[in-house]
Design a protein around this motif. Structure first.
Motif, PDB file in Angstrom:
ATOM      1  N   LYS A 155     -22.795  44.751  71.622  1.00 21.38           N
ATOM      2  CA  LYS A 155     -21.259  43.689  71.892  1.00 21.38           C
ATOM      3  C   LYS A 155     -21.126  45.170  73.689  1.00 21.38           C
ATOM      4  CE  LYS A 155     -16.953  41.536  71.513  1.00 21.38           C
ATOM      5  NZ  LYS A 155     -17.374  40.082  72.356  1.00 21.38           N
ATOM      6  N   ASN A 157     -19.078  45.204  76.894  1.00 18.38           N
ATOM      7  CA  ASN A 157     -17.836  45.005  77.660  1.00 18.38           C
ATOM      8  C   ASN A 157     -18.045  44.496  78.413  1.00 18.38           C
ATOM      9  OD1 ASN A 157     -18.958  47.167  79.397  1.00 18.38           O
ATOM     10  ND2 ASN A 157     -16.424  47.376  79.954  1.00 18.38           N
ATOM     11  N   PRO A 158     -17.082  43.163  78.615  1.00 18.76           N
ATOM     12  CA  PRO A 158     -17.106  42.649  80.201  1.00 18.76           C
ATOM     13  C   PRO A 158     -18.077  42.414  81.431  1.00 18.76           C
ATOM     14  CG  PRO A 158     -14.902  41.787  79.053  1.00 18.76           C
ATOM     15  CD  PRO A 158     -15.451  43.110  78.544  1.00 18.76           C
ATOM     16  N   LYS A 185     -27.356  32.565  75.655  1.00 15.47           N
ATOM     17  CA  LYS A 185     -26.620  31.604  75.335  1.00 15.47           C
ATOM     18  C   LYS A 185     -27.471  31.412  73.984  1.00 15.47           C
ATOM     19  CE  LYS A 185     -24.700  27.745  75.587  1.00 15.47           C
ATOM     20  NZ  LYS A 185     -24.848  26.363  76.809  1.00 15.47           N
ATOM     21  N   PHE A 189     -25.033  34.984  71.907  1.00 14.84           N
ATOM     22  CA  PHE A 189     -24.056  35.276  73.780  1.00 14.84           C
ATOM     23  C   PHE A 189     -23.167  34.294  73.806  1.00 14.84           C
ATOM     24  CE2 PHE A 189     -21.970  36.396  77.795  1.00 14.84           C
ATOM     25  CZ  PHE A 189     -21.868  37.556  77.642  1.00 14.84           C
ATOM     26  N   ILE A 190     -22.008  34.551  73.229  1.00 15.04           N
ATOM     27  CA  ILE A 190     -20.837  33.607  73.559  1.00 15.04           C
ATOM     28  C   ILE A 190     -19.980  34.005  74.948  1.00 15.04           C
ATOM     29  CG2 ILE A 190     -18.151  32.760  72.401  1.00 15.04           C
ATOM     30  CD1 ILE A 190     -19.343  33.932  69.620  1.00 15.04           C
ATOM     31  N   HIS A 192     -17.403  31.939  76.403  1.00 15.59           N
ATOM     32  CA  HIS A 192     -15.982  31.585  76.715  1.00 15.59           C
ATOM     33  C   HIS A 192     -15.367  33.502  76.843  1.00 15.59           C
ATOM     34  CE1 HIS A 192     -15.362  31.450  72.144  1.00 15.59           C
ATOM     35  NE2 HIS A 192     -16.773  30.331  72.584  1.00 15.59           N
ATOM     36  N   ASP A 193     -16.036  33.978  75.269  1.00 15.06           N
ATOM     37  CA  ASP A 193     -16.239  35.393  74.906  1.00 15.06           C
ATOM     38  C   ASP A 193     -15.281  36.389  75.758  1.00 15.06           C
ATOM     39  OD1 ASP A 193     -15.482  34.242  72.338  1.00 15.06           O
ATOM     40  OD2 ASP A 193     -17.053  36.112  71.751  1.00 15.06           O
ATOM     41  N   TYR A 194     -16.546  36.454  77.481  1.00 18.46           N
ATOM     42  CA  TYR A 194     -16.509  37.111  78.250  1.00 18.46           C
ATOM     43  C   TYR A 194     -15.692  36.934  79.516  1.00 18.46           C
ATOM     44  CZ  TYR A 194     -19.273  40.207  76.302  1.00 18.46           C
ATOM     45  OH  TYR A 194     -20.064  41.247  74.892  1.00 18.46           O
ATOM     46  N   GLY A 195     -15.120  35.222  79.484  1.00 23.01           N
ATOM     47  CA  GLY A 195     -14.295  34.650  80.446  1.00 23.01           C
ATOM     48  C   GLY A 195     -14.589  33.446  81.155  1.00 23.01           C
ATOM     49  N   TYR A 197     -16.131  29.848  80.993  1.00 25.64           N
ATOM     50  CA  TYR A 197     -16.205  29.181  80.078  1.00 25.64           C
ATOM     51  C   TYR A 197     -17.246  28.015  80.862  1.00 25.64           C
ATOM     52  CZ  TYR A 197     -12.298  30.574  78.845  1.00 25.64           C
ATOM     53  OH  TYR A 197     -11.257  31.343  78.513  1.00 25.64           O
TER      54      TYR A 197
END
Length: 413
Positions: A155, A157-158, A185, A189-190, A192-195, A197
């Motif tokens: 994981k 960072n953004p 996806k 990989f989610i 919205h967890d990274y801002g 949408y």
């Protein structure tokens, strides 16, 4: 594995090996400034270790404690710097200096040595590749290594995600943009967890927003100071979110509730910052560096792109143009345009224009200012002398007197 050692290895031998790996990783450096940096931190094992400690603490300060522990986990129970830490230090240094090819070579050397990269190693590698638009292969490799982190269950960072998305948006068509989103996806990989949408209906707008951000940082036609400004802003996580909150708050503060609601709704619906925010930030950046002509051109480019300015855009533009006597005419033009669109200037914006006339110390400029006030009054604007005095507080007495005279004498007529 090169990152392990036998219990019988002496601390001195391990330190010597660490320094050999560091010198081998930096031996091909051609940049003089980086050479000096590598020479300084690599002058001894203690120097290199001290730099690693500084880097560790910095990561912790940025909330990356787990990633810091992963990179800087000591080699065995002897507390010796690990080889993944050595390679990551070098790659991050090349990233900071934007030396893409050098960072890539060190990464390849790392893999050839049998050292497995940590997620933070990938962060710097992906970022330096995604930020370099000089060669199309870099984007291909940035994608490859990002997908590799997902395959390894890492994981990141953004920052590498957003840098990569900007590069894809800038360099590739919308279909490729969609395709990559589907790929990540599918790997769990989610977004919205990274801002980010994910809304199919707004993907085109999201791509345009990211493309604009990339353009500001990487396109040589953009003013150098503005490019540097946006590059530095992109480095700091959450900066865009802060700008979004600031614009929303400014709209509410000035009583522009309808505009504020529209702005907030757009952010919530699309999951991206509106283009008006980015264009306004560009205008503000030009003004920050004392370039009103560039700010005016950025405003006209904003209109050409079909983006409507809001009250904050006008406030930033008008106040900035008013500070330069050569652009006071443009400031008055856009203040009246603002009013014609039903947007009323706050006291600071109106006062900035009047102050622009007053600072010229010229009778003709003073009369021009009075005529401007008359036009505003005819449009329904009522100057607030008390609010003006509050804005002018701290200005030279002569400027305050001239500014108040321009307004008060007009009100008495």
């Amino acid at each position: 594995m090169a990152g392990t050692s036998s219990p019988n290895s002496s601390a001195d031998d391990l330190k010597k090996h660490v320094m050999e790996v560091f010198k081998d990783a930096t031996k091909d450096c051609e940049d003089e400034e980086l050479k000096r940096f590598f020479h300084t931190i690599g002058s001894s094992y203690d120097s290199l270790n001290n730099h690693a400690v500084t880097m560790f603490n910095l990561m912790v300060d940025f909330g990356l404690t787990e990633k810091a522990r992963e990179v800087f986990k000591p080699l065995s129970d002897l507390g010796i710097l690990s080889l993944v830490a050595v390679f990551t230090i070098v790659i991050s240094s090349y990233h900071t200096s934007r030396k893409t090819e050098s960072a890539l070579k060190v990464y390849h050397r790392m893999i050839a040595t049998g050292v497995n990269p940590a997620s933070f190693t990938y962060t710097h590698l992906i970022c330096v590749l995604a930020e370099d638009f000089s060669n199309v292969k870099y984007l291909r490799l940035a994608k490859k290594y990002f997908l590799e982190t997902l395959d390894k269950g890492m994981k990141t960072n953004p920052t590498p995600f957003w840098n990569l998305m900007k590069a894809i948006a800038y360099r590739e068509p919308l279909e490729k943009f969609k395709e990559f989103l589907q790929q990540i996806k599918a790997k769990g990989f989610i977004l919205h967890d990274y801002g980010f949408y994910y809304k199919e209906a707004y993907l085109a707008e999201a791509r345009e927003t990211l493309k604009m951000q990339a353009h500001l940082v990487h396109n040589g036609t953009v003013d150098k100071d503005v490019r540097t400004y946006f590059y530095m802003k992109c480095v700091f996580p959450g900066h865009i979110q802060k700008l979004t909150n600031k614009m929303y708050t400014a709209l509410l503060h000035d009583g522009n509730v309808e505009e504020a609601t529209k702005f907030r709704n757009e952010v919530e619906e699309t999951g991206m910052e509106p283009m008006v925010l980015i264009h306004t930030s560009v205008i503000k950046a030009y003004l920050k560096y004392g370039k009103p002509k560039g700010a005016l051109e950025a405003y006209l480019a904003m209109l050409a792109a079909g983006v409507a300015p809001n009250s904050v855009t006008y406030t930033v533009l008008i106040k900035g143009l008013s500070a330069d006597p050569d652009f006071i005419g443009d400031a008055t033009k856009y203040l009246l345009e603002m009013m014609d669109k039903g947007k009323w200037p706050n006291a600071a914006t109106f006062t900035a224009v009047i102050e622009g006339f007053a600072k010229q110390e010229d009778k003709a400029a003073e009369e021009e200012g009075k005529e401007f006030v008359r036009v505003m009054i005819d449009k329904g604007f009522v100057p607030n002398a008390k609010a003006m005095m509050e804005v002018l507080r701290g200005r030279p007495i002569a400027v305050i007197r001239r500014a108040m005279s321009i307004v008060l004498s007009t009100l008495k007529q």
